[in-house]
Every structure is written in structure tokens, then in C-alpha cells.
Design a protein around this motif. Structure first.
Motif, PDB file in Angstrom:
ATOM      1  N   ASP A  96       0.834  -1.215   0.000  1.00  0.00           N
ATOM      2  CA  ASP A  96       0.000   0.000   0.000  1.00  0.00           C
ATOM      3  C   ASP A  96       0.866   1.262   0.000  1.00  0.00           C
ATOM      4  OD1 ASP A  96      -2.260  -1.605   0.010  1.00  0.00           O
ATOM      5  OD2 ASP A  96      -2.694  -1.284   2.154  1.00  0.00           O
ATOM      6  N   ALA A  97       1.952   1.242   0.785  1.00  0.00           N
ATOM      7  CA  ALA A  97       2.854   2.398   0.835  1.00  0.00           C
ATOM      8  C   ALA A  97       3.470   2.650  -0.539  1.00  0.00           C
ATOM      9  CB  ALA A  97       3.944   2.187   1.883  1.00  0.00           C
ATOM     10  N   ALA A  98       3.853   1.586  -1.219  1.00  0.00           N
ATOM     11  CA  ALA A  98       4.443   1.734  -2.552  1.00  0.00           C
ATOM     12  C   ALA A  98       3.401   2.233  -3.551  1.00  0.00           C
ATOM     13  CB  ALA A  98       5.024   0.397  -3.019  1.00  0.00           C
ATOM     14  N   GLU A  99       2.213   1.665  -3.498  1.00  0.00           N
ATOM     15  CA  GLU A  99       1.167   2.074  -4.440  1.00  0.00           C
ATOM     16  C   GLU A  99       0.743   3.527  -4.219  1.00  0.00           C
ATOM     17  OE1 GLU A  99      -1.795  -1.013  -4.030  1.00  0.00           O
ATOM     18  OE2 GLU A  99      -0.757  -2.288  -5.496  1.00  0.00           O
ATOM     19  N   SER A 100       0.817   3.991  -2.967  1.00  0.00           N
ATOM     20  CA  SER A 100       0.455   5.387  -2.692  1.00  0.00           C
ATOM     21  C   SER A 100       1.419   6.363  -3.362  1.00  0.00           C
ATOM     22  CB  SER A 100       0.397   5.643  -1.178  1.00  0.00           C
ATOM     23  OG  SER A 100       1.700   5.669  -0.634  1.00  0.00           O
ATOM     24  N   GLU A 101       2.612   5.850  -3.726  1.00  0.00           N
ATOM     25  CA  GLU A 101       3.599   6.668  -4.433  1.00  0.00           C
ATOM     26  C   GLU A 101       3.748   6.217  -5.881  1.00  0.00           C
ATOM     27  OE1 GLU A 101       7.242   7.528  -2.377  1.00  0.00           O
ATOM     28  OE2 GLU A 101       6.271   7.389  -0.403  1.00  0.00           O
ATOM     29  N   ASN A 102       2.744   5.497  -6.363  1.00  0.00           N
ATOM     30  CA  ASN A 102       2.719   5.007  -7.755  1.00  0.00           C
ATOM     31  C   ASN A 102       3.929   4.153  -8.118  1.00  0.00           C
ATOM     32  OD1 ASN A 102       0.214   6.225  -8.440  1.00  0.00           O
ATOM     33  ND2 ASN A 102       1.271   8.208  -8.566  1.00  0.00           N
ATOM     34  N   GLN A 103       4.386   3.349  -7.181  1.00  0.00           N
ATOM     35  CA  GLN A 103       5.513   2.458  -7.437  1.00  0.00           C
ATOM     36  C   GLN A 103       4.999   1.030  -7.602  1.00  0.00           C
ATOM     37  OE1 GLN A 103       8.629   3.626  -7.966  1.00  0.00           O
ATOM     38  NE2 GLN A 103       7.646   5.634  -7.720  1.00  0.00           N
ATOM     39  N   ARG A 104       5.595   0.316  -8.539  1.00  0.00           N
ATOM     40  CA  ARG A 104       5.214  -1.069  -8.830  1.00  0.00           C
ATOM     41  C   ARG A 104       6.276  -1.989  -8.246  1.00  0.00           C
ATOM     42  NH1 ARG A 104       4.324   1.617 -14.133  1.00  0.00           N
ATOM     43  NH2 ARG A 104       2.090   2.032 -14.182  1.00  0.00           N
ATOM     44  N   VAL A 105       5.918  -2.638  -7.161  1.00  0.00           N
ATOM     45  CA  VAL A 105       6.902  -3.442  -6.434  1.00  0.00           C
ATOM     46  C   VAL A 105       6.333  -4.816  -6.078  1.00  0.00           C
ATOM     47  CG1 VAL A 105       7.975  -1.385  -5.408  1.00  0.00           C
ATOM     48  CG2 VAL A 105       6.200  -2.625  -4.141  1.00  0.00           C
ATOM     49  N   THR A 106       7.237  -5.660  -5.635  1.00  0.00           N
ATOM     50  CA  THR A 106       6.886  -6.935  -5.027  1.00  0.00           C
ATOM     51  C   THR A 106       7.371  -6.895  -3.586  1.00  0.00           C
ATOM     52  OG1 THR A 106       7.045  -8.140  -7.107  1.00  0.00           O
ATOM     53  CG2 THR A 106       7.252  -9.450  -5.096  1.00  0.00           C
ATOM     54  N   VAL A 107       6.565  -7.451  -2.695  1.00  0.00           N
ATOM     55  CA  VAL A 107       6.888  -7.493  -1.267  1.00  0.00           C
ATOM     56  C   VAL A 107       6.961  -8.954  -0.837  1.00  0.00           C
ATOM     57  CG1 VAL A 107       6.165  -6.837   1.053  1.00  0.00           C
ATOM     58  CG2 VAL A 107       5.616  -5.343  -0.885  1.00  0.00           C
ATOM     59  N   ALA A 108       7.997  -9.302  -0.097  1.00  0.00           N
ATOM     60  CA  ALA A 108       8.136 -10.661   0.438  1.00  0.00           C
ATOM     61  C   ALA A 108       8.345 -10.579   1.942  1.00  0.00           C
ATOM     62  CB  ALA A 108       9.321 -11.376  -0.209  1.00  0.00           C
ATOM     63  N   VAL A 109       7.734 -11.504   2.656  1.00  0.00           N
ATOM     64  CA  VAL A 109       7.936 -11.633   4.099  1.00  0.00           C
ATOM     65  C   VAL A 109       8.416 -13.048   4.352  1.00  0.00           C
ATOM     66  CG1 VAL A 109       6.877 -11.504   6.383  1.00  0.00           C
ATOM     67  CG2 VAL A 109       6.092  -9.960   4.566  1.00  0.00           C
TER      68      VAL A 109
ATOM     69  N   ASP B  79       0.603  -4.848  -9.077  1.00  0.00           N
ATOM     70  CA  ASP B  79       0.304  -4.736 -10.503  1.00  0.00           C
ATOM     71  C   ASP B  79       1.448  -4.028 -11.220  1.00  0.00           C
ATOM     72  OD1 ASP B  79      -2.152  -5.922 -10.096  1.00  0.00           O
ATOM     73  OD2 ASP B  79      -3.221  -4.010  -9.902  1.00  0.00           O
ATOM     74  N   GLY B  80       1.948  -4.643 -12.269  1.00  0.00           N
ATOM     75  CA  GLY B  80       2.994  -4.045 -13.079  1.00  0.00           C
ATOM     76  C   GLY B  80       4.403  -4.194 -12.537  1.00  0.00           C
ATOM     77  N   ALA B  81       4.587  -4.917 -11.446  1.00  0.00           N
ATOM     78  CA  ALA B  81       5.944  -5.114 -10.901  1.00  0.00           C
ATOM     79  C   ALA B  81       6.764  -5.952 -11.880  1.00  0.00           C
ATOM     80  CB  ALA B  81       5.880  -5.794  -9.539  1.00  0.00           C
ATOM     81  N   GLY B  82       8.024  -5.614 -12.000  1.00  0.00           N
ATOM     82  CA  GLY B  82       8.909  -6.319 -12.923  1.00  0.00           C
ATOM     83  C   GLY B  82       9.154  -7.763 -12.525  1.00  0.00           C
TER      84      GLY B  82
ATOM     85  N   GLN C  98      11.888  -9.432 -12.254  1.00  0.00           N
ATOM     86  CA  GLN C  98      13.045  -9.616 -11.372  1.00  0.00           C
ATOM     87  C   GLN C  98      12.710  -9.273  -9.924  1.00  0.00           C
ATOM     88  OE1 GLN C  98      12.388  -6.900 -13.024  1.00  0.00           O
ATOM     89  NE2 GLN C  98      12.885  -5.225 -11.645  1.00  0.00           N
ATOM     90  N   SER C  99      11.620  -8.547  -9.707  1.00  0.00           N
ATOM     91  CA  SER C  99      11.324  -8.042  -8.360  1.00  0.00           C
ATOM     92  C   SER C  99      10.958  -9.150  -7.379  1.00  0.00           C
ATOM     93  CB  SER C  99      10.216  -6.986  -8.406  1.00  0.00           C
ATOM     94  OG  SER C  99       8.989  -7.545  -8.839  1.00  0.00           O
ATOM     95  N   TYR C 100      10.382 -10.236  -7.870  1.00  0.00           N
ATOM     96  CA  TYR C 100       9.982 -11.322  -6.964  1.00  0.00           C
ATOM     97  C   TYR C 100      11.204 -11.903  -6.247  1.00  0.00           C
ATOM     98  CZ  TYR C 100       8.116 -15.693  -5.185  1.00  0.00           C
ATOM     99  OH  TYR C 100       7.766 -16.721  -4.355  1.00  0.00           O
ATOM    100  N   GLU C 101      12.161 -12.376  -7.016  1.00  0.00           N
ATOM    101  CA  GLU C 101      13.355 -12.994  -6.406  1.00  0.00           C
ATOM    102  C   GLU C 101      14.145 -11.987  -5.573  1.00  0.00           C
ATOM    103  OE1 GLU C 101      17.478 -15.360  -7.493  1.00  0.00           O
ATOM    104  OE2 GLU C 101      15.939 -15.162  -9.043  1.00  0.00           O
ATOM    105  N   SER C 102      14.238 -10.763  -6.057  1.00  0.00           N
ATOM    106  CA  SER C 102      14.980  -9.744  -5.312  1.00  0.00           C
ATOM    107  C   SER C 102      14.327  -9.457  -3.959  1.00  0.00           C
ATOM    108  CB  SER C 102      15.063  -8.445  -6.127  1.00  0.00           C
ATOM    109  OG  SER C 102      15.803  -8.652  -7.305  1.00  0.00           O
ATOM    110  N   ALA C 103      13.003  -9.376  -3.932  1.00  0.00           N
ATOM    111  CA  ALA C 103      12.299  -9.110  -2.671  1.00  0.00           C
ATOM    112  C   ALA C 103      12.529 -10.240  -1.673  1.00  0.00           C
ATOM    113  CB  ALA C 103      10.805  -8.911  -2.930  1.00  0.00           C
ATOM    114  N   VAL C 104      12.444 -11.475  -2.139  1.00  0.00           N
ATOM    115  CA  VAL C 104      12.662 -12.626  -1.245  1.00  0.00           C
ATOM    116  C   VAL C 104      14.090 -12.626  -0.711  1.00  0.00           C
ATOM    117  CG1 VAL C 104      12.771 -15.159  -1.142  1.00  0.00           C
ATOM    118  CG2 VAL C 104      10.853 -14.043  -2.311  1.00  0.00           C
ATOM    119  N   ARG C 105      15.058 -12.375  -1.565  1.00  0.00           N
ATOM    120  CA  ARG C 105      16.462 -12.388  -1.138  1.00  0.00           C
ATOM    121  C   ARG C 105      16.784 -11.237  -0.190  1.00  0.00           C
ATOM    122  NH1 ARG C 105      19.975 -13.324  -6.372  1.00  0.00           N
ATOM    123  NH2 ARG C 105      21.623 -13.082  -4.826  1.00  0.00           N
ATOM    124  N   LYS C 106      16.171 -10.078  -0.412  1.00  0.00           N
ATOM    125  CA  LYS C 106      16.375  -8.954   0.517  1.00  0.00           C
ATOM    126  C   LYS C 106      15.780  -9.284   1.889  1.00  0.00           C
ATOM    127  CE  LYS C 106      16.390  -5.207  -2.915  1.00  0.00           C
ATOM    128  NZ  LYS C 106      15.688  -3.972  -3.351  1.00  0.00           N
ATOM    129  N   ALA C 107      14.593  -9.875   1.905  1.00  0.00           N
ATOM    130  CA  ALA C 107      13.966 -10.251   3.181  1.00  0.00           C
ATOM    131  C   ALA C 107      14.824 -11.280   3.919  1.00  0.00           C
ATOM    132  CB  ALA C 107      12.560 -10.798   2.936  1.00  0.00           C
TER     133      ALA C 107
END
Length: 192
Positions: free
Chosen positions: A79-92, A106-109, A111-120
Motif C-alpha cells: 500500500d505504501a508503494a502504491e500510494s507513491e505510484n511504485q510497482r513493487v513486489t513485497v516478500a515476508v 500490478d505491473g511489478a517487474g 526480477q522483483s519477486y526474487e529480489s524481494a525474497v532475497r532482501k527479506a
């Protein structure tokens, strides 16, 4: 005293077979009755295992993030990302680095899935934001070789009493600083 002769009567194989069959049937019926009686009784709970109070160092307590809490955190970050019109993936991920929830905006690239998981995973592994960990690469460049880690800003640990219990990773915004800002929104949702 009188001597008496005991005579032994021979039994035929047929009689022995019949007697054996009757005995086996009687034993089987008794065993079946015992099993049926045991199955009809309610199961008893095992006796409680208590720890010897003299050895508390042998026991640890851990806190775990529930699926509801993980989902709430992921949704807050998205929600925080969408409020700034950013297209992201979030992993917990949980304390052990296992993915609990992933939300792809919606519209997240791709590569964002794997990157989000690895950052978490990286954030929970070191109990530190990945932006701080990225700075450590200057003095320890081999850190980047640890499997499943990603030393880019966008990962934030979730801790209770200083102990890490989860990590939130965000990927897809144009900067790591934005990714991490959104991850921190997920952490904040858990502390309200």
C-alpha cells in the motif's frame, strides 16, 4: 496302594485340527474384544513433560510471525508503494528465511519477486536493514557470495526484544531507498 494304568487315548489329526481351530477362534475373539474395547475408550493425553527448573539454559523460547501478521505487513508495504505510484513486489520471510507471504503489485517487474525474497532473507539473517549491510561489502566483499542473499537496500528485519523473527523485502522501485522505505512501512504495521 493300587497300581492303576493310565491309558492314553490317541487323538486323530482331524480332532486336533478341529480343537486348534476352536482355540484360535476363542483367542481371536478375545483379542478382538480387547482391541474393540480399547478403541472405544477415549484417547488419554500424554502426561505433561515438565522441565527441571534447575536447567533453564537447556530451553529457549522463540516468537513466530503468524500468517495474518505477515500478510498485514506485506499489504502495508505494498500500500505504501502504491500510494507513491511504485510497482513493487513485497516478500515476508520467517526467522528461518522461509517465505511466508509474497505480494506482487500490478505491473511489478519479473526480477522483483526474487529480489524481494532475497532482501527479506538477508535482513532477517543479519537482523539489520540491507542498506546497512550493503555498506559492509566495502570491507568484506565476499559477503555477497553467501547463497540467497542480496546486499541492496530494500530489506528490513522484524524483531521482538532484539531477536529477529522475520524479514520484509521490497523490490521494484527505482531506488533501494524507496524499497526500504516501503519495507519499513510493513514493519511499522506490525508495531501499531
Amino acid at each position: 496302594m493300587t497300581n492303576t494304568k493310565h491309558s492314553k487315548k490317541k487323538t486323530s489329526p482331524r480332532t486336533r485340527l478341529l480343537a486348534g481351530t476352536v482355540a484360535a477362534a476363542a483367542l481371536g475373539a478375545g483379542a478382538f474384544g480387547a482391541i474393540s474395547a480399547n478403541a472405544a475408550e477415549p484417547a488419554r493425553a500424554p502426561a505433561a513433560v515438565t522441565a527441571d527448573a534447575g536447567h533453564p539454559r537447556d530451553l529457549t523460547r522463540t516468537a513466530h510471525l503468524t500468517i495474518d501478521a505477515a500478510t498485514r505487513a506485506a499489504q502495508a508495504a505494498l500500500d505504501a508503494a502504491e500510494s507513491e505510484n511504485q510497482r513493487v513486489t513485497v516478500a515476508v520471510v520467517d526467522r528461518n528465511g522461509n517465505t511466508v507471504v509474497t505480494l506482487r503489485g500490478d505491473g511489478a517487474g519479473p526480477q522483483s519477486y526474487e529480489s524481494a525474497v532475497r532482501k527479506a532473507f538477508t535482513a532477517v539473517s543479519w537482523n539489520a536493514p540491507t542498506s546497512e549491510l550493503a555498506k559492509r561489502l566495502e570491507s568484506a566483499p565476499n559477503l555477497k557470495d553467501i547463497p540467497n542473499t542480496l546486499f541492496l537496500a530494500g530489506g528490513a528485519p522484524v524483531a521482538t526484544k532484539g531477536t529477529p523473527i522475520a524479514g520484509i523485502g521490497v523490490a521494484g522501485a527505482p531506488s533501494g531507498a524507496l524499497d526500504e522505505k516501503f519495507a519499513q512501512a510493513g514493519v511499522a504495521a506490525l508495531t501499531r
